[in-house]
Design a protein around this motif. Structure first.
Motif, PDB file in Angstrom:
ATOM      1  N   PHE A 246       0.798  -1.226   0.000  1.00 17.41           N
ATOM      2  CA  PHE A 246       0.000   0.000   0.000  1.00 17.41           C
ATOM      3  C   PHE A 246       0.832   1.278   0.000  1.00 17.41           C
ATOM      4  CE2 PHE A 246      -3.118  -2.994   1.861  1.00 17.41           C
ATOM      5  CZ  PHE A 246      -4.133  -2.810   0.932  1.00 17.41           C
ATOM      6  N   LEU A 247       2.121   1.191   0.337  1.00 20.22           N
ATOM      7  CA  LEU A 247       2.917   2.407   0.484  1.00 20.22           C
ATOM      8  C   LEU A 247       2.926   3.281  -0.775  1.00 20.22           C
ATOM      9  CD1 LEU A 247       4.694   4.067   2.362  1.00 20.22           C
ATOM     10  CD2 LEU A 247       6.674   2.739   1.556  1.00 20.22           C
ATOM     11  N   PRO A 248       3.127   2.729  -1.985  1.00 14.38           N
ATOM     12  CA  PRO A 248       3.105   3.609  -3.166  1.00 14.38           C
ATOM     13  C   PRO A 248       1.772   4.343  -3.332  1.00 14.38           C
ATOM     14  CG  PRO A 248       4.050   1.478  -3.713  1.00 14.38           C
ATOM     15  CD  PRO A 248       3.460   1.338  -2.344  1.00 14.38           C
ATOM     16  N   PHE A 249       0.669   3.659  -3.031  1.00 15.26           N
ATOM     17  CA  PHE A 249      -0.640   4.291  -3.165  1.00 15.26           C
ATOM     18  C   PHE A 249      -0.871   5.323  -2.061  1.00 15.26           C
ATOM     19  CE2 PHE A 249      -0.890  -0.034  -4.858  1.00 15.26           C
ATOM     20  CZ  PHE A 249      -1.282   0.230  -6.161  1.00 15.26           C
ATOM     21  N   LEU A 250      -0.340   5.032  -0.874  1.00 12.85           N
ATOM     22  CA  LEU A 250      -0.452   5.978   0.229  1.00 12.85           C
ATOM     23  C   LEU A 250       0.302   7.266  -0.093  1.00 12.85           C
ATOM     24  CD1 LEU A 250      -1.403   6.447   3.189  1.00 12.85           C
ATOM     25  CD2 LEU A 250       0.781   5.468   3.912  1.00 12.85           C
ATOM     26  N   LEU A 251       1.508   7.111  -0.639  1.00 17.05           N
ATOM     27  CA  LEU A 251       2.300   8.291  -0.998  1.00 17.05           C
ATOM     28  C   LEU A 251       1.689   9.037  -2.176  1.00 17.05           C
ATOM     29  CD1 LEU A 251       5.896   6.807  -0.599  1.00 17.05           C
ATOM     30  CD2 LEU A 251       4.685   8.308   0.988  1.00 17.05           C
ATOM     31  N   LYS A 252       1.027   8.288  -3.057  1.00 20.56           N
ATOM     32  CA  LYS A 252       0.374   8.936  -4.197  1.00 20.56           C
ATOM     33  C   LYS A 252      -0.718   9.888  -3.738  1.00 20.56           C
ATOM     34  CE  LYS A 252      -1.846   7.865  -8.622  1.00 20.56           C
ATOM     35  NZ  LYS A 252      -2.336   6.777  -9.515  1.00 20.56           N
ATOM     36  N   THR A 253      -1.430   9.524  -2.650  1.00 21.49           N
ATOM     37  CA  THR A 253      -2.468  10.417  -2.133  1.00 21.49           C
ATOM     38  C   THR A 253      -1.879  11.703  -1.571  1.00 21.49           C
ATOM     39  OG1 THR A 253      -2.439   9.436   0.097  1.00 21.49           O
ATOM     40  CG2 THR A 253      -3.896   8.421  -1.530  1.00 21.49           C
ATOM     41  N   LYS A 254      -0.556  11.678  -1.283  1.00 21.04           N
ATOM     42  CA  LYS A 254       0.119  12.874  -0.778  1.00 21.04           C
ATOM     43  C   LYS A 254       0.714  13.696  -1.907  1.00 21.04           C
ATOM     44  CE  LYS A 254       1.376  10.534   3.548  1.00 21.04           C
ATOM     45  NZ  LYS A 254       0.569  11.351   4.482  1.00 21.04           N
ATOM     46  N   GLY A 255       0.579  13.231  -3.150  1.00 21.67           N
ATOM     47  CA  GLY A 255       1.055  13.995  -4.292  1.00 21.67           C
ATOM     48  C   GLY A 255       2.435  13.638  -4.779  1.00 21.67           C
ATOM     49  N   SER A 259       8.341   9.184 -10.468  1.00 21.77           N
ATOM     50  CA  SER A 259       9.785   8.980 -10.341  1.00 21.77           C
ATOM     51  C   SER A 259      10.222   8.946  -8.881  1.00 21.77           C
ATOM     52  CB  SER A 259      10.535  10.082 -11.087  1.00 21.77           C
ATOM     53  OG  SER A 259      10.206  11.363 -10.557  1.00 21.77           O
ATOM     54  N   MET A 260       9.587   9.759  -8.043  1.00 23.45           N
ATOM     55  CA  MET A 260       9.952   9.797  -6.628  1.00 23.45           C
ATOM     56  C   MET A 260       9.443   8.574  -5.869  1.00 23.45           C
ATOM     57  SD  MET A 260      11.942  12.179  -5.771  1.00 23.45           S
ATOM     58  CE  MET A 260      11.721  12.153  -3.985  1.00 23.45           C
ATOM     59  N   GLY A 262       9.870   5.463  -6.725  1.00 28.04           N
ATOM     60  CA  GLY A 262      11.007   4.543  -6.676  1.00 28.04           C
ATOM     61  C   GLY A 262      12.023   4.954  -5.633  1.00 28.04           C
ATOM     62  N   THR A 263      12.253   6.255  -5.514  1.00 28.15           N
ATOM     63  CA  THR A 263      13.177   6.753  -4.493  1.00 28.15           C
ATOM     64  C   THR A 263      12.651   6.445  -3.100  1.00 28.15           C
ATOM     65  OG1 THR A 263      13.896   8.544  -5.961  1.00 28.15           O
ATOM     66  CG2 THR A 263      14.323   8.809  -3.596  1.00 28.15           C
ATOM     67  N   ALA A 264      11.356   6.615  -2.893  1.00 32.74           N
ATOM     68  CA  ALA A 264      10.761   6.338  -1.584  1.00 32.74           C
ATOM     69  C   ALA A 264      10.934   4.872  -1.199  1.00 32.74           C
ATOM     70  CB  ALA A 264       9.274   6.703  -1.611  1.00 32.74           C
ATOM     71  N   LEU A 265      10.688   3.977  -2.148  1.00 37.94           N
ATOM     72  CA  LEU A 265      10.860   2.558  -1.858  1.00 37.94           C
ATOM     73  C   LEU A 265      12.324   2.225  -1.595  1.00 37.94           C
ATOM     74  CD1 LEU A 265       8.421   1.036  -4.503  1.00 37.94           C
ATOM     75  CD2 LEU A 265       8.102   1.106  -2.023  1.00 37.94           C
ATOM     76  N   ALA A 266      13.229   2.872  -2.336  1.00 39.34           N
ATOM     77  CA  ALA A 266      14.657   2.646  -2.098  1.00 39.34           C
ATOM     78  C   ALA A 266      15.051   3.068  -0.683  1.00 39.34           C
ATOM     79  CB  ALA A 266      15.485   3.411  -3.133  1.00 39.34           C
ATOM     80  N   LEU A 267      14.477   4.164  -0.201  1.00 40.19           N
ATOM     81  CA  LEU A 267      14.757   4.604   1.166  1.00 40.19           C
ATOM     82  C   LEU A 267      14.299   3.560   2.186  1.00 40.19           C
ATOM     83  CD1 LEU A 267      13.697   8.375   0.958  1.00 40.19           C
ATOM     84  CD2 LEU A 267      16.037   7.466   1.121  1.00 40.19           C
ATOM     85  N   VAL A 268      13.142   2.965   1.934  1.00 38.68           N
ATOM     86  CA  VAL A 268      12.657   1.913   2.835  1.00 38.68           C
ATOM     87  C   VAL A 268      13.593   0.713   2.814  1.00 38.68           C
ATOM     88  CG1 VAL A 268      10.768   0.307   3.303  1.00 38.68           C
ATOM     89  CG2 VAL A 268      10.259   2.645   2.613  1.00 38.68           C
ATOM     90  N   PHE A 269      14.023   0.300   1.626  1.00 40.35           N
ATOM     91  CA  PHE A 269      14.867  -0.885   1.509  1.00 40.35           C
ATOM     92  C   PHE A 269      16.255  -0.651   2.106  1.00 40.35           C
ATOM     93  CE2 PHE A 269      12.188  -1.843  -2.462  1.00 40.35           C
ATOM     94  CZ  PHE A 269      11.250  -2.522  -1.689  1.00 40.35           C
TER      95      PHE A 269
END
Length: 404
Positions: A246-255, A259-260, A262-269
């Motif tokens: 759900f994280l990509p969809f959650l971040l999508k609701t924040k705008g 491209s970002m 992928g960066t967000a998921l990389a930070l988690v990993f």
């Protein structure tokens, strides 16, 4: 002596004293870590290949899901038989043959021309990879005995290195050569490493005196303790996989932009890899229960923070969230040998990994249906609630542990 030291004044794993003990333990650890990196890399390499296979063979998304399911399902279901084979033929031979099969499965995928051929090839590779988790983690556990928690966290961390390296490598290779040739190239690496295992992995003992004494002391309640640990591992995996769904969809609701994401998921990993490394050490220092409370409680709090904070502070928290999400796993893996008899170490690891792999496969489906009913925010909150559900189980586990 430091927790992560790979030397010991005690008996060598192959029977010699002194410095040979340090060399043998080091060899077992680093070969096990390399095996973990290679096999986990093979497992996640498929993600980079699915678009190629879709174009090459005209596969639907359903067919692509079947390919992934065949590999993961074969790997999960054959872990227990792999442990039995190791008891009969030895860890070294079984792990070497498994590594050969994992490599040759991808080589076979490189000559296949149909969906059925790919399924057979990936079943072979997944079957080979089923040997790695129970046997390599069991080997590290046996040679380090009571001091295995730190080395097991290094072993756990090494899998993330493979998950990063091999998918990136295959993605690069298929840009400079045909994808079939790229698969043969990475298969050759696996066959060569299998030869290294066969030649250089020391004989693994069936358990030293201190471990046998510990097993006798905990024989009466180790089964219930392991059941609790198993349940915690299943729930912890469910939290991790559910949130990542759900994280990509959650971040999508924040705008967030595509491209970002992928960066967000990389930070988690990145945070997750660090968490695996650090929390094994932390578990040995502050205790299993304290570490689980910190990581699961921190996970729940950070999930809620990411839900309700604006995008920028939420992004800042993602590495810490990744560390909390993945950190518990190192503590749990390091506790498996403590809750099982010495002669059943590989079986215990096989059971534990089978449960966590199954949880990783099924939990996104469960949370996905929940998300359809209550929305992304509600389903994400449910993952935080699942993390909190681990806490009473951890308290129940406390009496079964030598240290807390």
């Amino acid at each position: 002596m430091g927790l992560f030291s790979i030397s010991s004044p005690t008996t060598d794993v192959t029977g010699g004293p002194g410095q040979s003990s340090s060399v043998s333990r080091a060899r077992v650890l680093w070969l096990s870590c390399t095996a973990h990196a290679l096999h986990d890399g093979y497992t996640d390499m498929m993600y980079a290949l699915l678009p190629v296979w879709q174009t090459e063979f005209g596969l639907s998304y359903g067919a692509l899901a079947i390919l992934r399911g065949v590999y993961a399902g074969t790997m999960a279901t054959l872990q227990l038989p792999a442990g039995r084979l190791a008891r009969k033929f030895g860890t070294r031979a079984t792990l070497a043959v498994g590594t050969v099969l994992a490599a040759l499965g991808y080589a076979a995928a490189g000559i296949s021309g149909t969906l059925l051929g790919l399924c057979v090839a990936l079943a072979i590779s997944g079957g080979g990879s089923s040997t790695q988790h129970p046997l390599a983690s069991g080997a590290v556990s046996r040679v380090y005995g009571r001091n295995a928690r730190g080395p097991l966290s290094i072993y756990n961390f090494s899998g993330d290195l493979g998950k990063s390296a091999l998918p990136a490598a295959i993605s690069l290779l298929i840009t400079i050569m045909p994808w079939r040739h790229a698969l043969w190239a990475v298969s050759i690496v696996g066959v060569l490493f299998a030869a290294v295992i066969a030649l250089f992995l020391p004989s693994i003992p069936r358990g030293d005196l201190s471990m046998k004494k510990a097993s006798r002391q905990h024989s009466n309640d180790s089964r219930s303790g392991f059941s609790l640990l198993f349940t915690i591992g299943v729930l912890d995996t469910a939290v991790r996989m559910g949130l990542l769904t759900f994280l990509p969809f959650l971040l999508k609701t924040k705008g967030i932009s595509q491209s970002m994401t992928g960066t967000a998921l990389a930070l988690v990993f990145i945070g997750g890899a660090a968490g695996k490394f650090v929390c094994g050490w932390l578990g040995a220092r502050v205790g299993v229960i304290g570490t689980v409370f910190a990581t699961e409680g921190g996970t729940a709090a950070l999930i809620l923070a990411v839900i309700y904070l604006p995008l920028t502070p939420a992004m800042v928290l993602l590495p810490l969230l990744g560390a909390m999400l993945n950190g518990t796993s190192s503590v749990l893996y390091g506790t498996v040998p403590e809750l099982t008899s010495v002669d059943r170490t590989e079986r215990a690891f096989a059971l534990f990994y089978t449960g966590t792999i199954a949880s990783g496969a099924l939990s996104p489906v469960v949370y996905g249906f929940l998300g359809d009913q209550i929305g992304v925010h509600g389903a994400t909150i449910a993952t935080a609630a699942t993390a909190l559900a681990v806490l009473p189980l951890a308290l129940a586990l406390r009496p079964h542990l030598r240290t807390t």
